[in-house]
Design a protein around this motif. Structure first.
Motif, PDB file in Angstrom:
ATOM      1  N   LEU A  93     -10.092   4.308  -9.593  1.00  0.00           N
ATOM      2  CA  LEU A  93     -10.524   2.794  -9.868  1.00  0.00           C
ATOM      3  C   LEU A  93      -9.078   2.135 -10.089  1.00  0.00           C
ATOM      4  O   LEU A  93      -8.811   1.003  -9.418  1.00  0.00           O
ATOM      5  N   GLY A  94      -7.874   2.527 -10.438  1.00  0.00           N
ATOM      6  CA  GLY A  94      -6.592   1.945 -10.357  1.00  0.00           C
ATOM      7  C   GLY A  94      -6.179   1.978  -8.893  1.00  0.00           C
ATOM      8  O   GLY A  94      -5.524   0.927  -8.529  1.00  0.00           O
ATOM      9  N   LEU A 389      -2.968  17.739  -5.467  1.00  0.00           N
ATOM     10  CA  LEU A 389      -4.523  17.986  -5.113  1.00  0.00           C
ATOM     11  C   LEU A 389      -5.305  16.906  -5.987  1.00  0.00           C
ATOM     12  O   LEU A 389      -6.130  16.097  -5.467  1.00  0.00           O
ATOM     13  N   LEU A 390      -5.092  16.696  -7.235  1.00  0.00           N
ATOM     14  CA  LEU A 390      -5.494  15.687  -8.033  1.00  0.00           C
ATOM     15  C   LEU A 390      -5.323  14.361  -7.547  1.00  0.00           C
ATOM     16  O   LEU A 390      -6.267  13.353  -7.503  1.00  0.00           O
ATOM     17  N   ALA A 391      -3.942  13.800  -7.062  1.00  0.00           N
ATOM     18  CA  ALA A 391      -3.838  12.503  -6.677  1.00  0.00           C
ATOM     19  C   ALA A 391      -4.288  12.531  -5.398  1.00  0.00           C
ATOM     20  O   ALA A 391      -4.860  11.210  -5.010  1.00  0.00           O
ATOM     21  N   ALA A 392      -4.469  13.553  -4.432  1.00  0.00           N
ATOM     22  CA  ALA A 392      -5.073  13.286  -3.180  1.00  0.00           C
ATOM     23  C   ALA A 392      -6.529  12.934  -3.169  1.00  0.00           C
ATOM     24  O   ALA A 392      -7.211  12.034  -2.659  1.00  0.00           O
ATOM     25  N   SER A 393      -7.255  13.720  -4.165  1.00  0.00           N
ATOM     26  CA  SER A 393      -8.751  13.555  -4.429  1.00  0.00           C
ATOM     27  C   SER A 393      -8.938  11.823  -4.907  1.00  0.00           C
ATOM     28  O   SER A 393      -9.638  11.346  -4.529  1.00  0.00           O
ATOM     29  N   GLY A 394      -8.139  11.380  -5.941  1.00  0.00           N
ATOM     30  CA  GLY A 394      -8.336  10.218  -6.466  1.00  0.00           C
ATOM     31  C   GLY A 394      -7.918   9.094  -5.402  1.00  0.00           C
ATOM     32  O   GLY A 394      -8.704   8.066  -5.162  1.00  0.00           O
ATOM     33  N   SER A 395      -6.996   9.513  -4.569  1.00  0.00           N
ATOM     34  CA  SER A 395      -6.588   8.540  -3.601  1.00  0.00           C
ATOM     35  C   SER A 395      -7.686   8.445  -2.377  1.00  0.00           C
ATOM     36  O   SER A 395      -7.899   7.267  -2.075  1.00  0.00           O
ATOM     37  N   ILE A 396      -8.065   9.399  -1.941  1.00  0.00           N
ATOM     38  CA  ILE A 396      -9.242   9.215  -1.021  1.00  0.00           C
ATOM     39  C   ILE A 396     -10.346   8.515  -1.582  1.00  0.00           C
ATOM     40  O   ILE A 396     -11.071   7.712  -0.890  1.00  0.00           O
ATOM     41  N   VAL A 397     -10.727   8.910  -2.783  1.00  0.00           N
ATOM     42  CA  VAL A 397     -11.941   8.114  -3.437  1.00  0.00           C
ATOM     43  C   VAL A 397     -11.321   6.749  -3.554  1.00  0.00           C
ATOM     44  O   VAL A 397     -12.438   5.844  -3.353  1.00  0.00           O
ATOM     45  N   GLY A 398     -10.294   6.599  -4.276  1.00  0.00           N
ATOM     46  CA  GLY A 398      -9.550   5.050  -4.332  1.00  0.00           C
ATOM     47  C   GLY A 398      -9.487   4.353  -3.093  1.00  0.00           C
ATOM     48  O   GLY A 398     -10.066   3.096  -3.085  1.00  0.00           O
ATOM     49  N   VAL A 399      -9.513   4.935  -1.798  1.00  0.00           N
ATOM     50  CA  VAL A 399      -9.410   4.056  -0.452  1.00  0.00           C
ATOM     51  C   VAL A 399     -10.804   3.695  -0.311  1.00  0.00           C
ATOM     52  O   VAL A 399     -10.947   2.623   0.266  1.00  0.00           O
ATOM     53  N   ILE A 400     -11.891   4.528  -0.554  1.00  0.00           N
ATOM     54  CA  ILE A 400     -13.164   4.261  -0.423  1.00  0.00           C
ATOM     55  C   ILE A 400     -13.504   3.038  -1.130  1.00  0.00           C
ATOM     56  O   ILE A 400     -14.280   2.246  -0.927  1.00  0.00           O
ATOM     57  N   PHE A 436       1.385   1.664   1.586  1.00  0.00           N
ATOM     58  CA  PHE A 436       1.218   1.194   0.074  1.00  0.00           C
ATOM     59  C   PHE A 436       0.221   2.122  -0.419  1.00  0.00           C
ATOM     60  O   PHE A 436       0.672   2.722  -1.648  1.00  0.00           O
ATOM     61  N   ALA A 437      -0.868   2.735   0.086  1.00  0.00           N
ATOM     62  CA  ALA A 437      -1.701   3.640  -0.336  1.00  0.00           C
ATOM     63  C   ALA A 437      -0.939   5.082  -0.624  1.00  0.00           C
ATOM     64  O   ALA A 437      -1.303   5.786  -1.765  1.00  0.00           O
ATOM     65  N   ALA A 438      -0.202   5.402   0.428  1.00  0.00           N
ATOM     66  CA  ALA A 438       0.704   6.490   0.392  1.00  0.00           C
ATOM     67  C   ALA A 438       1.548   6.525  -0.925  1.00  0.00           C
ATOM     68  O   ALA A 438       1.700   7.556  -1.633  1.00  0.00           O
ATOM     69  N   ALA A 439       2.129   5.505  -0.924  1.00  0.00           N
ATOM     70  CA  ALA A 439       3.121   5.334  -2.289  1.00  0.00           C
ATOM     71  C   ALA A 439       2.510   5.299  -3.481  1.00  0.00           C
ATOM     72  O   ALA A 439       3.047   5.976  -4.310  1.00  0.00           O
ATOM     73  N   VAL A 440       1.331   4.752  -3.523  1.00  0.00           N
ATOM     74  CA  VAL A 440       0.570   4.593  -4.962  1.00  0.00           C
ATOM     75  C   VAL A 440       0.267   6.117  -5.002  1.00  0.00           C
ATOM     76  O   VAL A 440       0.224   6.604  -6.412  1.00  0.00           O
ATOM     77  N   ALA A 441      -0.089   6.934  -3.922  1.00  0.00           N
ATOM     78  CA  ALA A 441      -0.785   8.259  -4.180  1.00  0.00           C
ATOM     79  C   ALA A 441       0.456   9.151  -4.806  1.00  0.00           C
ATOM     80  O   ALA A 441       0.293   9.949  -5.578  1.00  0.00           O
ATOM     81  N   LEU A 442       1.646   9.024  -4.199  1.00  0.00           N
ATOM     82  CA  LEU A 442       2.747   9.554  -4.485  1.00  0.00           C
ATOM     83  C   LEU A 442       3.179   9.330  -5.969  1.00  0.00           C
ATOM     84  O   LEU A 442       3.477  10.043  -6.802  1.00  0.00           O
TER      85      LEU A 442
END
Length: 868
Positions: A93-94, A389-400, A436-442
């Motif tokens: 969501l964020g 792993l948690l951030a990657a999962s959230g980022s993938i769903v977040g990009v969708i 930007f998405a990669a920076a947020v995921a990091l």
């Protein structure tokens, strides 16, 4: 070269065979079976170490550890689906909201305009005290074009409406009149056909037209054979010579479909004091905007002296075209980006809180692993892997989620508003968005890996000596509560911002209008000049329209006006007061041409004098009605009735007698002060377009279809468009749209932030209660009442809420100062809004802490002590 790599099973079999042979030799020397096997193993050494050395010889250790950590992290998340789902959804969501809003900001503020070398494109216009961006007159444009040395080219544009005559009738369409090099200056080339040539860019030149891609697609089915055909615009045949690219848009053109060269000028446009053209220029290589500004200012001053232009101290305005196009959207985009960033921060804090709580339940596990030989670096790597792993999962769903939000927000932007925002077409995933998405995921990964940071600050073996509950409770009191205070403070900032923007929008829609917009239907009408050539014909048409529409069922009154209220402080007129000394002052007022029944139809209040009558036509002396703002400004402590004002219409001075004064009607945008306005009788001006205002005793929207059909019955050649109720017109104005759009989006962020903040508070209190079960049991065993337990738990929540509110309210005032340009009629420290935010968060906090308090008050002391 082709030998098979030796497997660990082969190596194990070889060691086993070696040990058995050695044991057999020892048994042959007289040892017992057990003694021989024991001595063989002692002489060989550590078998397990040999296996490990052999295994590691052909492996990449760090990669093996990473794969093992990933598998272990997946198992951990699978064992805790509630935690995993909550954390991933909160992160998604964020991240989704921040990436979606960043995509709009990137397209508008970072990506260049869709023109060749757009950084060299400048808006080149005049400037005055009244407005820093003032249009050009056509004679000034020709002189600027010839005298300047800073620009490789300067061209002009002015929007224009046409009546397109087809087999099905007349249809109003949007067009643009441009100088011949306009598209070359932009660096745009037709995808079909050609551009204007020099012979077409002259007065009296041939009628040719270039189609927009949309017009070519809709009206000619994208047929290449459209080239060479003619279209009937205002009863003039225009030959199609080209089609513009699909991606082309010019935000100041109001979705123009037909582009024609400036080969005819009206009497007004021949005048050097009629400012109706917008200029664009391309800087020469090596020329800076500052040097171009200085040169154009000198040229403007020279022309003003040369032609003795009075009434306005003109200068020049040279600014990047992107600033003119994006300027109005910049504050909104930055505000939304800030709101999305705060929402992302709340989401990350929530996830960090969840991970910290979960790490405490694994405290003994970590200590045992450390005691068995796991190094601190190895444990840190494990937690970093889980966080990634948690951030990657959230980022993938977040990009969708972000892609879905981009599409939703693009559709929510009204069509009229989107036409002035060419960057909307470029909103989507690109390299900037990916970075930007990669920076947020990091960032999310670092926050999700906070337990790893804690491992480096304490001795892991302490976990074997400390009880899980005591340690967790201590951690939560020190860190978890602080995180919740941060969440609540951010939620207060977003809620206050949303409240202020919402109040601004409400105030905007409730400013005094000076007329009654309810039960009013409107439509715009284009009159074909080839049919209605004389003032008498125009006047007869006006009267016929009023008579026929007035006879419709439910219609109470009908009026005609050059422009409806609450649309624009334009067109304007420069006036002089007859009989008063004139020293070159520039007295600018709004100009409206109206029918005798128009102001009564609006229910505008007549303060003095009279309204127009049907006898006020072209055969009678000119009369004018003024609003109260004009009377206050130009006739202070005087009676304007019977006095005269003069203006310069196309070089022909005219005088008009003031016959009435009306209360102020808001002609311009809702968020601007009411400007002085003059009303002329449309029967004396003879316009070829007008807006119809119809007051009905019934629902105005139900009248619109009948209104359109009646106008077509009067004359099929009339172009009727833009039919809507007056309230719809007001709600669709740019100021209302911008305020509504920003209020809804920031309000959405604030609602989500409030939910996340309250959930975070609930988590803190619930976890604290679970850790203090024994303490609460002892208190109740010693005689504590349930009310005291309620006070204990809700008091803890209250302190956290008060701290979050105090910090948040201070920060919200500072944040509101940053968006004060978007506020209307509301102060950044508005007490009602801030008080409402405090009350809302207080009620939500009490509700969030009530369930844990109730659970604590229901503790059975005996069971609590036995469980401990």
């Amino acid at each position: 070269m082709f030998r098979r790599r030796r497997s660990t099973d082969d190596f194990a079999e070889e060691i086993k065979a070696h040990l058995e042979l050695e044991a057999d030799e020892l048994k042959s020397e007289g040892m017992s079976d057990d003694e021989a096997r024991r001595k063989a193993r002692v002489e060989f050494g550590n078998v397990q170490a040999a296996h490990e050395r052999f295994y590691l010889r052909s492996r990449v250790v760090w990669f093996d550890n990473l794969l093992r950590d990933i598998r272990f992290a997946i198992r951990q998340l699978a064992r805790n689906p509630g935690f995993a789902t909550t954390a991933i959804l909160v992160l998604a969501l964020g991240i989704g909201a921040s990436v979606a809003i960043f995509a709009f900001a990137d397209a508008a503020l970072l990506e260049p305009l869709p023109y060749a070398n757009s950084s060299r494109l400048m808006s080149v216009n005049e400037s005055s005290i009244e407005s820093p961006l003032w249009p050009l007159s056509y004679p000034d444009f020709l002189d600027w074009q010839q005298l300047n040395k800073s620009f490789s080219s300067i061209d002009v544009f002015t929007p224009s409406g046409y009546l397109l005559h087809t087999n099905s009738g007349a249809e109003p369409v949007q067009g643009g009149r441009v100088s011949g090099g306009f598209f070359q200056t932009l660096g745009v080339h037709p995808i079909l056909g050609r551009d204007f040539n020099s012979g077409e860019n002259r007065l009296g030149g041939p009628n040719v037209v270039i189609l927009s891609y949309g017009a070519w697609l809709r009206r000619f089915s994208a047929r290449p054979g459209a080239l060479g055909q003619t279209v009937d615009l205002d009863s003039q045949a225009y030959t199609i010579i080209g089609v513009l690219p699909r991606s082309f848009s010019f935000p100041l053109s109001s979705n123009a479909e037909f582009w024609v060269p400036i080969n005819v000028l009206s009497p007004h446009e021949h005048s050097r004091t009629f400012y109706d053209f917008l200029g664009i220029g391309r800087l020469r290589d090596g020329v800076t905007p500052q040097s171009a500004q200085a040169e154009m200012t000198a040229i403007a001053k020279q022309l003003q002296r040369q032609y003795s232009i009075t009434g306005r101290d003109l200068s020049a305005n040279v600014a990047p075209l992107s600033e003119i196009v994006i300027g109005h959207a910049r504050p909104i985009l930055l505000t939304l980006l800030g709101g999305a960033g705060l929402l992302l921060l709340i989401a990350c804090v929530n996830v960090a809180s969840l991970v910290l709580v979960r790490s405490e339940s694994r405290r003994r596990e970590i200590a045992v692993r450390g005691a068995l030989g796991a190094t601190r670096a190895r444990l840190v790597q494990q937690f970093l892997t889980e966080g990634l792993l948690l951030a990657a999962s959230g980022s993938i769903v977040g990009v969708i989620v972000a892609v879905g939000l981009m599409r939703l927000l693009t559709r929510l932007v009204p069509k009229d508003m989107a036409s002035n925002m060419p960057f909307i077409e470029g909103v989507g995933l690109n390299a900037h968005i990916g970075a930007f998405a990669a920076a947020v995921a990091l960032l999310a990964a670092l926050l999700a890996a906070t337990p790893a940071l804690r491992l480096s600050l304490r001795r892991v073996r302490d976990g074997l000596a400390e009880g899980d509950r005591g340690a967790a409770g201590l951690l939560w009191r020190r860190l978890g509560a602080n995180l919740v205070v941060v969440e609540l403070a951010i939620a207060v900032v977003l809620l206050a911002g949303a409240g202020l923007l919402g109040r601004s929008f409400y105030t905007l829609l409730h400013v005094p209008l000076g007329f009654d917009p309810d039960h009013m239907a409107t439509a715009q009408v284009e009159v074909p000049g080839s049919v209605y050539k004389s003032d008498a014909q125009n006047t007869e048409l006006y009267r016929d329209v009023v008579r026929r529409v007035s006879s419709l069922p439910g219609v109470e009154s009908v009026g005609l006006t050059q422009m409806l209220p609450v649309q624009c402080d334009c067109p304007t007129d420069g006036i002089k007061i007859v009989g008063r000394p004139y020293h070159g002052e520039h007295n600018e007022v709004n100009e409206r041409h109206v029918s005798p029944s128009y102001l009564p139809t609006l229910k505008a209040r007549l303060l003095r004098g009279r309204f127009f009558t049907e006898v006020d036509d072209a055969s009678r002396p000119g009369v004018v009605v003024i609003n109260q703002a004009l009377a206050r400004k130009y006739f202070p402590e005087q009676d304007p009735i019977s006095q005269k004002i003069a203006n310069d219409e196309g070089g022909r001075p005219t005088e008009w007698e003031i016959v009435g004064i009306v209360d102020d009607v808001r002609e311009g945008p809702l968020d601007l002060p009411i400007a002085p306005t003059e009303y002329f009788p449309i029967n004396q001006t003879g316009d070829h377009y007008f807006n119809l205002a119809v007051r009905s005793s019934e629902d105005a929207s139900a009248l619109l279809p009948t209104l359109v059909s009646t106008l077509h019955q009067i004359d099929p050649s009339l172009g009727v468009s833009d039919e809507a109720t007056m309230n719809e017109k007001i709600n669709a104005t740019q100021s209302a749209l911008l305020h509504r759009f920003s209020a809804w989006l920031v309000g959405g962020f604030a609602a989500v932030a409030l939910i996340l903040g309250v959930v975070g508070l609930y988590g803190v209190i619930a976890y604290s209660v679970s850790q203090r079960t024994r303490e609460i049991g002892v208190r109740m065993a010693l005689g504590a009442q349930r009310s005291s337990v309620y006070r204990l738990v809700i008091g803890q929540a209250g302190w956290l809420t008060v701290a979050g509110l105090a910090i948040g309210l201070v920060c919200s005032v500072g944040a509101s100062m940053l968006i004060r340009s978007m506020l209307f009629g509301v102060q950044a420290w508005d007490a009602i809004t801030l008080g409402g935010v405090a009350m809302l968060l207080g009620v939500a906090s009490i509700a969030a802490s009530f369930l844990p308090a109730r659970r604590a008050a229901s503790v059975d002391p005996v069971k609590a002590l036995r469980a401990e």
